[in-house]
Structures are given as C-alpha cells and as structure tokens.
Scaffold this motif. Sequence first.
Motif, short mmCIF file in Angstrom:
data_model
loop_
_atom_site.label_atom_id
_atom_site.label_comp_id
_atom_site.label_asym_id
_atom_site.label_seq_id
_atom_site.Cartn_x
_atom_site.Cartn_y
_atom_site.Cartn_z
N SER A 45 -43.13 -61.04 -3.20
CA SER A 45 -42.19 -60.10 -3.81
C SER A 45 -42.66 -59.60 -5.16
N LEU A 86 -35.64 -56.66 -0.73
CA LEU A 86 -36.66 -56.74 -1.79
C LEU A 86 -37.18 -55.36 -2.16
N LEU A 87 -37.28 -54.49 -1.16
CA LEU A 87 -37.77 -53.14 -1.39
C LEU A 87 -36.68 -52.18 -1.85
N ASP A 88 -35.42 -52.62 -1.77
CA ASP A 88 -34.28 -51.79 -2.13
C ASP A 88 -34.26 -50.49 -1.32
N ARG A 132 -42.13 -47.66 -0.93
CA ARG A 132 -41.25 -48.71 -0.40
C ARG A 132 -40.87 -48.41 1.04
N GLN A 138 -52.39 -54.77 -4.51
CA GLN A 138 -51.34 -54.25 -3.65
C GLN A 138 -51.70 -54.36 -2.19
N TYR A 152 -45.05 -57.62 -6.44
CA TYR A 152 -45.39 -56.24 -6.79
C TYR A 152 -44.41 -55.21 -6.25
N LEU A 153 -43.46 -55.62 -5.42
CA LEU A 153 -42.58 -54.67 -4.75
C LEU A 153 -41.74 -53.84 -5.71
N ALA A 154 -41.34 -54.41 -6.83
CA ALA A 154 -40.47 -53.71 -7.77
C ALA A 154 -41.15 -52.50 -8.41
N SER A 155 -42.48 -52.50 -8.45
CA SER A 155 -43.18 -51.40 -9.12
C SER A 155 -43.50 -50.23 -8.19
N SER A 163 -51.11 -57.80 -1.01
CA SER A 163 -49.66 -58.01 -0.87
C SER A 163 -49.14 -57.38 0.42
#
Length: 121
Positions: free
Chosen positions: A60, A102-104, A71, A5, A62-65, A8
Amino acid sequence: MAESQILSVIRIWAAVAWADGVLAEAEAESLRRLIRSAELTADEREVALQTLAGKVELPSAYLASLAPEARRGVYRAACRMAVVDHVFHQSERMILERLRGLLDVPDAVAQEIEADLPELS
C-alpha cells in the motif's frame, strides 16, 4: 530505499493471483510475462520472481501518490488478473474490495470497470 512502482504493481497482481491460495498456471504466466518485460533492476527482478513462490500481501506504500487515472488502471489490471484463470473466488473478491479501498476508486468507477469483465459476477 522505496520500492519502484512497477515492483509494487507486480506485488499487487501477485496478491490478487494468490488470493484464493493457489497460483494457477495462467496467473503465473501473466506474472512471468510482466516480470520479463518490466524495467527492473536485477535485485527487483529477483524479488518479483519470488512472488511466484508463495502468497503475497497487498502493498500500500505507493498507492496514495497515484493519479486517479493510474489508480483506475491498477484496479482494472487487478480485476483482469483475478479472472485470468477463469475462476473467481470469494477471496479474490475480498482482495479486490480491499485494493479498491486502498486506491480510493469510487463505487461507480469500480462497477464500470467490473462490468467489462462478466467473470467477476
């Protein structure tokens, strides 16, 4: 093997810093400080230092987790990186918009974060 992380995050900061096609000294020094202080393996440190040499794309994977607060923290740090050189280009706005997606990060949250950085206007 998946990227750590912190590596990233370094890539995100580097992508924002390079968005205008130039890595200003203030941006480079911010990245160097992060790389020096981060808990990285020797290989990761070498990869991180390569972000100083040329344009970097947003990662992108690892961003979803990430949790919502993480975020927001990543977005806040990216916004600060965008103005650390006291110059804010349209290309940096575009990469922040992409990162926000990407981070929502919700619009209201992004506006609140950006309101703390008048240089983003």
